[in-house]
Write a protein that holds these residues in place. Structure first.
Motif, short mmCIF file in Angstrom:
data_model
loop_
_atom_site.label_atom_id
_atom_site.label_comp_id
_atom_site.label_asym_id
_atom_site.label_seq_id
_atom_site.Cartn_x
_atom_site.Cartn_y
_atom_site.Cartn_z
N VAL A 1 13.32 -18.33 0.62
CA VAL A 1 12.40 -17.19 0.53
C VAL A 1 12.58 -16.55 -0.86
O VAL A 1 13.59 -16.77 -1.52
N PRO A 2 11.59 -15.79 -1.30
CA PRO A 2 11.72 -15.17 -2.62
C PRO A 2 13.03 -14.37 -2.74
O PRO A 2 13.44 -13.70 -1.79
N SER A 3 13.64 -14.46 -3.90
CA SER A 3 14.88 -13.72 -4.14
C SER A 3 14.55 -12.24 -4.29
O SER A 3 13.39 -11.84 -4.47
N GLU A 4 15.60 -11.42 -4.26
CA GLU A 4 15.41 -9.99 -4.48
C GLU A 4 14.73 -9.75 -5.83
O GLU A 4 13.80 -8.95 -5.93
N SER A 5 15.17 -10.47 -6.85
CA SER A 5 14.58 -10.31 -8.19
C SER A 5 13.10 -10.66 -8.19
O SER A 5 12.28 -9.98 -8.84
N GLU A 6 12.73 -11.72 -7.47
CA GLU A 6 11.32 -12.11 -7.39
C GLU A 6 10.50 -11.06 -6.66
O GLU A 6 9.37 -10.76 -7.06
N MET A 7 11.06 -10.48 -5.59
CA MET A 7 10.35 -9.44 -4.85
C MET A 7 10.16 -8.19 -5.72
O MET A 7 9.10 -7.57 -5.70
N GLY B 1 6.81 -4.96 -7.24
CA GLY B 1 7.10 -3.69 -7.88
C GLY B 1 7.93 -2.76 -7.03
O GLY B 1 7.70 -1.55 -7.00
N VAL B 2 8.89 -3.33 -6.30
CA VAL B 2 9.74 -2.53 -5.43
C VAL B 2 11.16 -2.50 -5.98
O VAL B 2 11.52 -3.29 -6.85
N ALA B 3 11.96 -1.60 -5.46
CA ALA B 3 13.36 -1.52 -5.85
C ALA B 3 14.15 -2.67 -5.22
O ALA B 3 13.76 -3.20 -4.17
N ARG B 4 15.25 -3.02 -5.86
CA ARG B 4 16.10 -4.10 -5.33
C ARG B 4 16.58 -3.77 -3.91
O ARG B 4 16.63 -4.65 -3.05
N ASP B 5 16.93 -2.53 -3.65
CA ASP B 5 17.39 -2.15 -2.32
C ASP B 5 16.28 -2.34 -1.28
O ASP B 5 16.54 -2.74 -0.15
N THR B 6 15.04 -2.08 -1.68
CA THR B 6 13.90 -2.29 -0.78
C THR B 6 13.77 -3.77 -0.44
O THR B 6 13.55 -4.13 0.72
N ALA B 7 13.91 -4.62 -1.44
CA ALA B 7 13.85 -6.07 -1.22
C ALA B 7 14.97 -6.50 -0.29
O ALA B 7 14.77 -7.31 0.63
N ARG B 8 16.16 -5.94 -0.50
CA ARG B 8 17.32 -6.27 0.34
C ARG B 8 17.06 -5.87 1.80
O ARG B 8 17.38 -6.61 2.72
N ASP C 1 0.87 -1.18 0.00
CA ASP C 1 0.00 0.00 0.00
C ASP C 1 0.90 1.23 0.00
O ASP C 1 1.47 1.58 1.03
N ARG C 2 1.03 1.85 -1.14
CA ARG C 2 1.94 2.99 -1.27
C ARG C 2 1.43 4.23 -0.55
O ARG C 2 2.17 5.20 -0.40
N PRO D 1 6.99 2.09 5.99
CA PRO D 1 7.96 1.97 4.90
C PRO D 1 7.72 0.71 4.06
O PRO D 1 7.31 -0.33 4.58
N ILE D 2 7.97 0.83 2.76
CA ILE D 2 7.71 -0.25 1.83
C ILE D 2 8.46 -1.53 2.21
O ILE D 2 7.90 -2.62 2.16
#
Length: 84
Positions: free
Chosen positions: A34-40, A45-52, A4-5, A10-11
Motif C-alpha cells: 500500500v502507499p507509504s506514509e510519505s506517498e500519502m 497533502g496530509v500530515a504523516r500522523d494522519t497517514a499513519r 474533502d477538507r 476525519p481526514i
C-alpha cells in the motif's frame, strides 16, 4: 476520490476510505504494497500522523497487514472484512 477538507469525516478516515476503495476496485491486489506514509503525504497533502492513522485503521479492519521494516501490504482476500 479526493480529500474533502469541508467534510466532517476525519481526514485519516477519508484517506483510509480512498485506499479501501482502491483495494475493492482491484487497483491494489492482495500482497501489493500500500502507499507509504510519505506517498500519502505527497499525494493527499496530509500530515504523516494522519497517514499513519489511516494505515492503522485499515490494519485494524483487516484490509492490510504491516510487516516491520518492510511496510504495509494488502491482506489476503479471505482476511478482508465482509460487508453486509
Amino acid at each position: 476520490m479526493e480529500i474533502d477538507r469541508f467534510d466532517p469525516t476525519p481526514i485519516y478516515q477519508q484517506v483510509a476510505a480512498i485506499i479501501r476503495e482502491r483495494i475493492k476496485a482491484g487497483e491494489l491486489q492482495p500482497r501489493d504494497r500500500v502507499p507509504s506514509e510519505s506517498e500519502m503525504v505527497r499525494d493527499h497533502g496530509v500530515a504523516r500522523d494522519t497517514a499513519r492513522q489511516a494505515v492503522a485503521m485499515l490494519r485494524d479492519e483487516g484490509w492490510v497487514v504491516t510487516l516491520p521494516q518492510r511496510g504495509s501490504f494488502v491482506a489476503d482476500k479471505e482476511k478482508w472484512p465482509t460487508e453486509g
